[in-house]
Design an enzyme around this catalytic site. Structure first.
Site, PDB file in Angstrom:
ATOM      1  N   MET A  10       0.832  -1.216   0.000  1.00 25.71           N
ATOM      2  CA  MET A  10       0.000   0.000   0.000  1.00 25.71           C
ATOM      3  C   MET A  10       0.864   1.262   0.000  1.00 25.71           C
ATOM      4  O   MET A  10       0.831   2.027   0.940  1.00 25.71           O
ATOM      5  CB  MET A  10      -0.923  -0.033   1.219  1.00 25.71           C
ATOM      6  N   GLN A  52     -10.929   3.211  -0.396  1.00 28.68           N
ATOM      7  CA  GLN A  52     -10.588   4.483   0.245  1.00 28.68           C
ATOM      8  C   GLN A  52     -11.398   5.627  -0.370  1.00 28.68           C
ATOM      9  O   GLN A  52     -12.030   6.421   0.336  1.00 28.68           O
ATOM     10  CB  GLN A  52      -9.098   4.784   0.091  1.00 28.68           C
ATOM     11  N   THR A  83       1.904   1.297   6.028  1.00 27.48           N
ATOM     12  CA  THR A  83       1.175   2.418   5.447  1.00 27.48           C
ATOM     13  C   THR A  83       0.717   3.323   6.574  1.00 27.48           C
ATOM     14  O   THR A  83       0.384   2.828   7.660  1.00 27.48           O
ATOM     15  CB  THR A  83      -0.049   1.927   4.645  1.00 27.48           C
ATOM     16  N   ASN A  84       0.685   4.626   6.322  1.00 27.55           N
ATOM     17  CA  ASN A  84       0.130   5.549   7.307  1.00 27.55           C
ATOM     18  C   ASN A  84      -1.394   5.585   7.248  1.00 27.55           C
ATOM     19  O   ASN A  84      -2.073   5.424   8.256  1.00 27.55           O
ATOM     20  CB  ASN A  84       0.672   6.967   7.071  1.00 27.55           C
ATOM     21  N   CYS A 196       3.275   9.778   4.828  1.00 22.51           N
ATOM     22  CA  CYS A 196       2.867   8.801   3.827  1.00 22.51           C
ATOM     23  C   CYS A 196       4.123   8.031   3.471  1.00 22.51           C
ATOM     24  O   CYS A 196       5.193   8.634   3.289  1.00 22.51           O
ATOM     25  CB  CYS A 196       2.274   9.481   2.595  1.00 22.51           C
ATOM     26  N   THR A 197       4.008   6.731   3.377  1.00 19.65           N
ATOM     27  CA  THR A 197       5.209   5.909   3.249  1.00 19.65           C
ATOM     28  C   THR A 197       5.917   6.061   1.915  1.00 19.65           C
ATOM     29  O   THR A 197       7.025   5.567   1.749  1.00 19.65           O
ATOM     30  CB  THR A 197       4.879   4.424   3.506  1.00 19.65           C
ATOM     31  N   GLU A 198       5.291   6.760   0.955  1.00 21.50           N
ATOM     32  CA  GLU A 198       5.961   6.998  -0.333  1.00 21.50           C
ATOM     33  C   GLU A 198       6.671   8.339  -0.425  1.00 21.50           C
ATOM     34  O   GLU A 198       7.494   8.544  -1.328  1.00 21.50           O
ATOM     35  CB  GLU A 198       4.947   6.921  -1.488  1.00 21.50           C
TER      36      GLU A 198
END
Length: 233
Positions: A10, A52, A83-84, A196-198
């Site tokens: 994700m 989402q 994931t956040n 956000c993990t990205e």
């Protein structure tokens, strides 16, 4: 060491970073050829993303609960939700899996407080920046949280889903994020949470006028430390 269950995909772009950072931490601490015992459950993010954006969060949460239960059956001893945003529906994971959940906010807040900051600027998906689940968890640690204005929130959100989740790193988008960070600085933020993990693909310490705290790396290190410490208990 105990075995970590990584609930990822994700997006898978950031799950790669989790796997790398967890193992780098284990190698740093234990040396030699040591690496972390991990089991990865990678979801189909297209399915999650649709839920989402249509507001079907309970269905998304159920998918994560089922995945966490599968990780338990596979031998995992703790869950790392990579994931956040999906921590919004993480409340059922511990019950479904009967395993501890290493929450992404807690080590992040602790790291920020240790560095001496009190007011943070939060970047993330629109859900993370606008829903209460994330901000309220940070506030429990005594942190003040500032989010961008609405137009800037939309820009930050769209870049995550349209570019970063697809592995696209665009220089124009980097400048957009830098402008948003400058706005947060003017609003009183002392540091920035890459919530956000990205986002770490686009912004790091050298590209921000404020100190940044990358939740992906912080969370991964916390997970690795848990696995190593728990392994000695």
């Amino acid at each position: 060491m105990k075995k970590l269950g990584l609930l990822g995909g994700m997006s898978w772009e950031s799950t790669v970073t989790y796997y790398q950072e967890i193992n780098r931490r284990v190698r740093e601490v234990k040396g030699g050829l040591h690496s972390a015992p991990c089991i990865v459950f990678s979801v189909d993010f297209a399915e999650i993303e649709k839920l989402q954006h249509t507001g079907e969060w309970p269905k998304a949460g159920l998918l994560l609960d089922q995945a966490a239960a599968s990780l338990k059956l596979a031998g995992a001893e703790a869950i790392v939700l990579c994931t956040n945003t999906m921590h919004f529906v993480s409340g059922g994971i511990e019950q479904a899996s009967q395993l501890p959940l290493i929450h992404i906010c807690d080590p992040t807040a602790e790291r920020i407080l240790k560095a001496g900051y009190k007011t943070v600027g939060l970047l993330g998906t629109r859900f993370t920046m606008e829903k209460d689940f994330y901000i309220s968890r940070l506030e429990k640690f005594g942190l003040g949280v500032i989010v961008p204005e609405k137009e800037a929130r939309t820009a930050v959100h769209d870049i995550i889903y349209n570019e970063l989740c697809n592995g696209i790193v665009n220089e124009t988008s980097r400048h957009t994020y830098q402008k948003v960070i400058a706005g947060l600085s003017k609003a009183g933020a002392e540091c920035i949470i890459l919530g956000c993990t990205e986002i770490g693909m686009l912004i790091d310490h050298g590209e921000s006028e404020l100190p940044v705290f990358d939740t992906t790396k912080i969370h991964a290190i916390a997970a690795a430390d848990w696995a190593m410490q728990a392994g000695h208990s």
